[in-house]
Motif scaffolding. Structure first.
Motif, PDB file in Angstrom:
ATOM      1  N   ARG A  84       0.848  -1.191   0.000  1.00  0.00           N
ATOM      2  CA  ARG A  84       0.000   0.000   0.000  1.00  0.00           C
ATOM      3  C   ARG A  84       0.880   1.235   0.000  1.00  0.00           C
ATOM      4  NH1 ARG A  84      -4.343  -2.103   4.384  1.00  0.00           N
ATOM      5  NH2 ARG A  84      -5.762  -3.048   2.910  1.00  0.00           N
ATOM      6  N   GLY A  85       0.265   2.337  -0.401  1.00  0.00           N
ATOM      7  CA  GLY A  85       0.972   3.604  -0.382  1.00  0.00           C
ATOM      8  C   GLY A  85       1.149   4.108   1.042  1.00  0.00           C
ATOM      9  N   LYS A  86       1.927   5.176   1.158  1.00  0.00           N
ATOM     10  CA  LYS A  86       2.138   5.776   2.478  1.00  0.00           C
ATOM     11  C   LYS A  86       0.814   6.247   3.058  1.00  0.00           C
ATOM     12  CE  LYS A  86       4.841   9.332   4.795  1.00  0.00           C
ATOM     13  NZ  LYS A  86       5.765  10.433   4.625  1.00  0.00           N
ATOM     14  N   HIS A  87      -0.068   6.756   2.192  1.00  0.00           N
ATOM     15  CA  HIS A  87      -1.391   7.216   2.611  1.00  0.00           C
ATOM     16  C   HIS A  87      -2.455   6.408   1.869  1.00  0.00           C
ATOM     17  CE1 HIS A  87       0.280  10.671   4.684  1.00  0.00           C
ATOM     18  NE2 HIS A  87       1.083  10.825   3.643  1.00  0.00           N
ATOM     19  N   THR A  88      -3.560   6.149   2.566  1.00  0.00           N
ATOM     20  CA  THR A  88      -4.668   5.420   1.966  1.00  0.00           C
ATOM     21  C   THR A  88      -5.911   6.299   1.959  1.00  0.00           C
ATOM     22  OG1 THR A  88      -3.776   3.356   2.806  1.00  0.00           O
ATOM     23  CG2 THR A  88      -6.079   3.332   2.111  1.00  0.00           C
ATOM     24  N   ILE A  89      -6.549   6.379   0.809  1.00  0.00           N
ATOM     25  CA  ILE A  89      -7.818   7.094   0.693  1.00  0.00           C
ATOM     26  C   ILE A  89      -8.879   6.053   0.379  1.00  0.00           C
ATOM     27  CG2 ILE A  89      -9.134   8.835  -0.566  1.00  0.00           C
ATOM     28  CD1 ILE A  89      -6.463  10.228  -1.196  1.00  0.00           C
ATOM     29  N   ILE A 126       0.147   7.194  -2.443  1.00  0.00           N
ATOM     30  CA  ILE A 126      -1.294   7.128  -2.193  1.00  0.00           C
ATOM     31  C   ILE A 126      -1.888   5.868  -2.800  1.00  0.00           C
ATOM     32  CG2 ILE A 126      -3.522   8.251  -2.626  1.00  0.00           C
ATOM     33  CD1 ILE A 126      -2.001  10.926  -2.625  1.00  0.00           C
ATOM     34  N   THR A 127      -2.704   5.184  -1.982  1.00  0.00           N
ATOM     35  CA  THR A 127      -3.472   4.030  -2.428  1.00  0.00           C
ATOM     36  C   THR A 127      -4.947   4.388  -2.351  1.00  0.00           C
ATOM     37  OG1 THR A 127      -1.824   2.459  -1.660  1.00  0.00           O
ATOM     38  CG2 THR A 127      -4.060   1.608  -1.935  1.00  0.00           C
ATOM     39  N   LEU A 128      -5.696   4.048  -3.387  1.00  0.00           N
ATOM     40  CA  LEU A 128      -7.136   4.253  -3.380  1.00  0.00           C
ATOM     41  C   LEU A 128      -7.812   2.922  -3.077  1.00  0.00           C
ATOM     42  CD1 LEU A 128      -7.695   6.471  -6.567  1.00  0.00           C
ATOM     43  CD2 LEU A 128      -7.433   7.213  -4.191  1.00  0.00           C
ATOM     44  N   ASP A 146      -6.277   8.009   5.462  1.00  0.00           N
ATOM     45  CA  ASP A 146      -5.596   7.242   6.506  1.00  0.00           C
ATOM     46  C   ASP A 146      -6.666   6.806   7.516  1.00  0.00           C
ATOM     47  OD1 ASP A 146      -3.136   7.397   5.185  1.00  0.00           O
ATOM     48  OD2 ASP A 146      -2.751   9.364   6.039  1.00  0.00           O
ATOM     49  N   GLU A 147      -6.741   7.357   8.684  1.00  0.00           N
ATOM     50  CA  GLU A 147      -7.784   6.947   9.639  1.00  0.00           C
ATOM     51  C   GLU A 147      -8.773   8.079   9.906  1.00  0.00           C
ATOM     52  OE1 GLU A 147      -8.084   3.778  10.639  1.00  0.00           O
ATOM     53  OE2 GLU A 147      -6.313   3.371   9.421  1.00  0.00           O
ATOM     54  N   GLU A 148      -8.653   9.189   9.196  1.00  0.00           N
ATOM     55  CA  GLU A 148      -9.486  10.373   9.454  1.00  0.00           C
ATOM     56  C   GLU A 148     -10.633  10.461   8.458  1.00  0.00           C
ATOM     57  OE1 GLU A 148      -8.904  15.179   9.393  1.00  0.00           O
ATOM     58  OE2 GLU A 148      -7.248  13.954  10.117  1.00  0.00           O
ATOM     59  N   ILE A 149     -11.853  10.578   9.003  1.00  0.00           N
ATOM     60  CA  ILE A 149     -13.046  10.680   8.158  1.00  0.00           C
ATOM     61  C   ILE A 149     -13.206  12.112   7.658  1.00  0.00           C
ATOM     62  CG2 ILE A 149     -15.578  10.599   8.200  1.00  0.00           C
ATOM     63  CD1 ILE A 149     -15.366   8.210  10.078  1.00  0.00           C
ATOM     64  N   GLN A 150     -13.451  12.231   6.373  1.00  0.00           N
ATOM     65  CA  GLN A 150     -13.737  13.524   5.746  1.00  0.00           C
ATOM     66  C   GLN A 150     -15.152  13.433   5.185  1.00  0.00           C
ATOM     67  OE1 GLN A 150     -11.411  16.136   5.462  1.00  0.00           O
ATOM     68  NE2 GLN A 150      -9.986  14.918   6.669  1.00  0.00           N
ATOM     69  N   GLY A 151     -16.052  14.268   5.691  1.00  0.00           N
ATOM     70  CA  GLY A 151     -17.439  14.201   5.265  1.00  0.00           C
ATOM     71  C   GLY A 151     -17.841  15.308   4.322  1.00  0.00           C
ATOM     72  N   ARG A 152     -18.964  15.054   3.639  1.00  0.00           N
ATOM     73  CA  ARG A 152     -19.542  16.004   2.675  1.00  0.00           C
ATOM     74  C   ARG A 152     -18.496  16.475   1.658  1.00  0.00           C
ATOM     75  NH1 ARG A 152     -21.980  17.671   7.639  1.00  0.00           N
ATOM     76  NH2 ARG A 152     -24.122  16.965   7.690  1.00  0.00           N
ATOM     77  N   VAL A 153     -17.739  15.526   1.168  1.00  0.00           N
ATOM     78  CA  VAL A 153     -16.679  15.828   0.209  1.00  0.00           C
ATOM     79  C   VAL A 153     -17.293  15.955  -1.181  1.00  0.00           C
ATOM     80  CG1 VAL A 153     -14.502  15.039  -0.790  1.00  0.00           C
ATOM     81  CG2 VAL A 153     -15.020  14.554   1.611  1.00  0.00           C
ATOM     82  N   ARG A 154     -16.953  16.983  -1.880  1.00  0.00           N
ATOM     83  CA  ARG A 154     -17.407  17.195  -3.252  1.00  0.00           C
ATOM     84  C   ARG A 154     -16.219  16.991  -4.192  1.00  0.00           C
ATOM     85  NH1 ARG A 154     -21.719  15.817  -2.048  1.00  0.00           N
ATOM     86  NH2 ARG A 154     -23.058  17.107  -0.790  1.00  0.00           N
ATOM     87  N   PRO A 155     -16.489  16.549  -5.404  1.00  0.00           N
ATOM     88  CA  PRO A 155     -15.385  16.304  -6.346  1.00  0.00           C
ATOM     89  C   PRO A 155     -14.460  17.504  -6.529  1.00  0.00           C
ATOM     90  CG  PRO A 155     -17.400  15.356  -7.196  1.00  0.00           C
ATOM     91  CD  PRO A 155     -17.779  16.147  -5.959  1.00  0.00           C
ATOM     92  N   ASN A 156     -15.014  18.715  -6.529  1.00  0.00           N
ATOM     93  CA  ASN A 156     -14.145  19.882  -6.738  1.00  0.00           C
ATOM     94  C   ASN A 156     -13.235  20.149  -5.533  1.00  0.00           C
ATOM     95  OD1 ASN A 156     -16.200  20.758  -5.070  1.00  0.00           O
ATOM     96  ND2 ASN A 156     -16.386  22.769  -6.042  1.00  0.00           N
ATOM     97  N   LYS A 157     -13.519  19.532  -4.378  1.00  0.00           N
ATOM     98  CA  LYS A 157     -12.676  19.698  -3.176  1.00  0.00           C
ATOM     99  C   LYS A 157     -11.599  18.611  -3.075  1.00  0.00           C
ATOM    100  CE  LYS A 157     -15.010  23.173  -1.478  1.00  0.00           C
ATOM    101  NZ  LYS A 157     -14.437  24.509  -1.460  1.00  0.00           N
TER     102      LYS A 157
END
Length: 172
Positions: A84-89, A126-128, A146-157
């Protein structure tokens, strides 16, 4: 001794230090009830993944069919057979997130990073991944960096999120 398998020279089994780690894990846990699961968890934790040659090696050492080891590795989603990459999304594929826009986020990620879910960027950063519901349906669509939840994400963000990850890498 491995039975009828070609081991790539960059596989952990072919690297003496990493094979010693695997041997130590095997020796410490092979007699435990349910030891295979403990061994695979430890190998995943210390090596980062469980390649097919590693599965064959573990099966040979435990005197069990490789199908037994592969069955466990392929059943549980937290095991991976590639680095896996250093960061995982992770993209939440729960109903609320899916309806809320996860497919559009995945398309944006593919466009920006040039990789599909299940793949790692060529620089290894980065690993998807896709994941099941993370339980944050009120914030759909959700991604987990990684382990942090990001909510209400839009493609432009999404590119801004990537910049945060990349800036964090430069700072560390």
């Amino acid at each position: 001794m491995l039975k009828s398998i070609t081991v790539p020279e960059n596989d952990p089994i072919a690297i003496e230090e990493k094979r010693a780690i695997i041997d130590q894990i095997l020796e410490q846990n092979k007699h435990l009830p349910g030891g295979l699961m403990v061994i695979l968890n430890e190998v995943q934790s210390q090596i980062g993944f469980i390649s097919e040659p590693m599965q064959q090696y573990i099966a040979n050492k435990l005197h069990v069919p490789v199908s037994t080891v592969h069955g466990v590795v392929s059943f549980y989603s937290f095991f991976t057979t590639t680095p896996r990459g250093k960061h995982t999304i992770k993209f939440c594929m729960g109903t609320a997130c899916y309806v809320g826009g996860t497919p559009q986020l995945i398309e944006k990620a593919k466009q920006v990073l040039g990789i599909d879910p299940g793949e790692t960027t060529p620089d290894g950063q980065i690993t998807l991944e896709l994941c099941r519901c993370v339980g944050a349906c009120s914030q759909a669509p959700v991604i987990v960096v990684d382990e942090e939840i990001q909510g209400r994400v839009r493609p432009n963000k999404f590119p801004q999120l990537l910049r945060l990850i990349q800036d964090e890498q430069k700072g560390s």
